[in-house]
Design a protein around this motif. Structure first.
Motif, PDB file in Angstrom:
ATOM      1  N   SER A  36     -53.726  29.439  21.197  1.00  0.00           N
ATOM      2  CA  SER A  36     -54.603  30.119  22.159  1.00  0.00           C
ATOM      3  C   SER A  36     -54.537  29.469  23.532  1.00  0.00           C
ATOM      4  CB  SER A  36     -56.044  30.121  21.658  1.00  0.00           C
ATOM      5  OG  SER A  36     -56.157  30.857  20.480  1.00  0.00           O
ATOM      6  N   LEU A  61     -51.093  30.189  25.146  1.00  0.00           N
ATOM      7  CA  LEU A  61     -50.987  31.573  25.608  1.00  0.00           C
ATOM      8  C   LEU A  61     -51.775  31.795  26.889  1.00  0.00           C
ATOM      9  CD1 LEU A  61     -51.155  33.680  22.333  1.00  0.00           C
ATOM     10  CD2 LEU A  61     -49.320  33.673  24.007  1.00  0.00           C
ATOM     11  N   VAL A  78     -56.779  37.270  23.483  1.00  0.00           N
ATOM     12  CA  VAL A  78     -56.276  36.000  22.932  1.00  0.00           C
ATOM     13  C   VAL A  78     -57.429  35.035  22.675  1.00  0.00           C
ATOM     14  CG1 VAL A  78     -54.985  33.918  23.570  1.00  0.00           C
ATOM     15  CG2 VAL A  78     -53.956  36.159  23.861  1.00  0.00           C
ATOM     16  N   GLY A  83     -58.612  33.905  19.020  1.00  0.00           N
ATOM     17  CA  GLY A  83     -58.458  32.467  18.792  1.00  0.00           C
ATOM     18  C   GLY A  83     -59.763  31.781  18.423  1.00  0.00           C
ATOM     19  N   THR A 123     -54.390  42.870  17.939  1.00  0.00           N
ATOM     20  CA  THR A 123     -53.342  42.693  18.943  1.00  0.00           C
ATOM     21  C   THR A 123     -52.482  43.943  19.067  1.00  0.00           C
ATOM     22  OG1 THR A 123     -53.301  40.341  18.445  1.00  0.00           O
ATOM     23  CG2 THR A 123     -51.425  41.222  19.644  1.00  0.00           C
TER      24      THR A 123
END
Length: 102
Positions: A8, A11, A36, A40, A81
Motif C-alpha cells: 500500500s 503504491l 489502494v 490496504g 480493484t
C-alpha cells in the motif's frame, strides 16, 4: 501484515510520483489512491488481528476464525480493484476535455 502495508505504501508513493499537471489524470490518480488505501487498511487490520490473536491465544485456534475471513477479504479487494477500473474510466470519460485548460 507487513506485505500489505508495504504494498500500500509503495503504491501510494509511486502514484504520487507519477502525478502530472492534467486535471483528469490527477482525478484518476486520486481515485486509485483512495482505493489502494481503503483496501490496504482493511486487509492490514485483519492481518494484524490474526497475528495478535495468534500471539495471545496460540493453543485455542481463535486466530483461524480471522484467518478464514482474511482470504475472503483478499478476493473482495481484487474484485473492488477490478470494479474500480470501470468506474474510474467512466468518470474520466465524462469529464470535459476543456476543464484541464481552465
Amino acid at each position: 501484515m507487513a506485505c500489505d502495508i508495504l504494498i500500500s505504501i509503495s503504491l501510494v508513493y509511486y502514484l504520487n510520483k507519477w502525478r502530472s499537471e492534467i486535471r483528469r489524470t490527477e482525478n484518476v490518480i486520486d481515485g486509485i489512491i483512495v482505493y489502494v488505501v481503503g483496501v490496504g487498511v482493511v486487509t492490514s487490520a485483519f492481518s494484524a488481528l490474526v497475528f495478535i490473536t495468534w500471539l495471545a491465544l496460540p493453543h485455542q485456534f481463535l486466530f483461524m476464525l480471522f484467518f478464514s475471513i482474511l482470504s475472503k477479504l483478499y478476493v473482495n479487494s481484487l474484485l473492488v480493484t477490478l470494479n474500480a477500473r470501470a468506474s474510474l474510466r467512466n468518470k474520466n470519460n465524462t469529464e470535459s476535455e476543456y476543464e484541464e485548460l481552465e
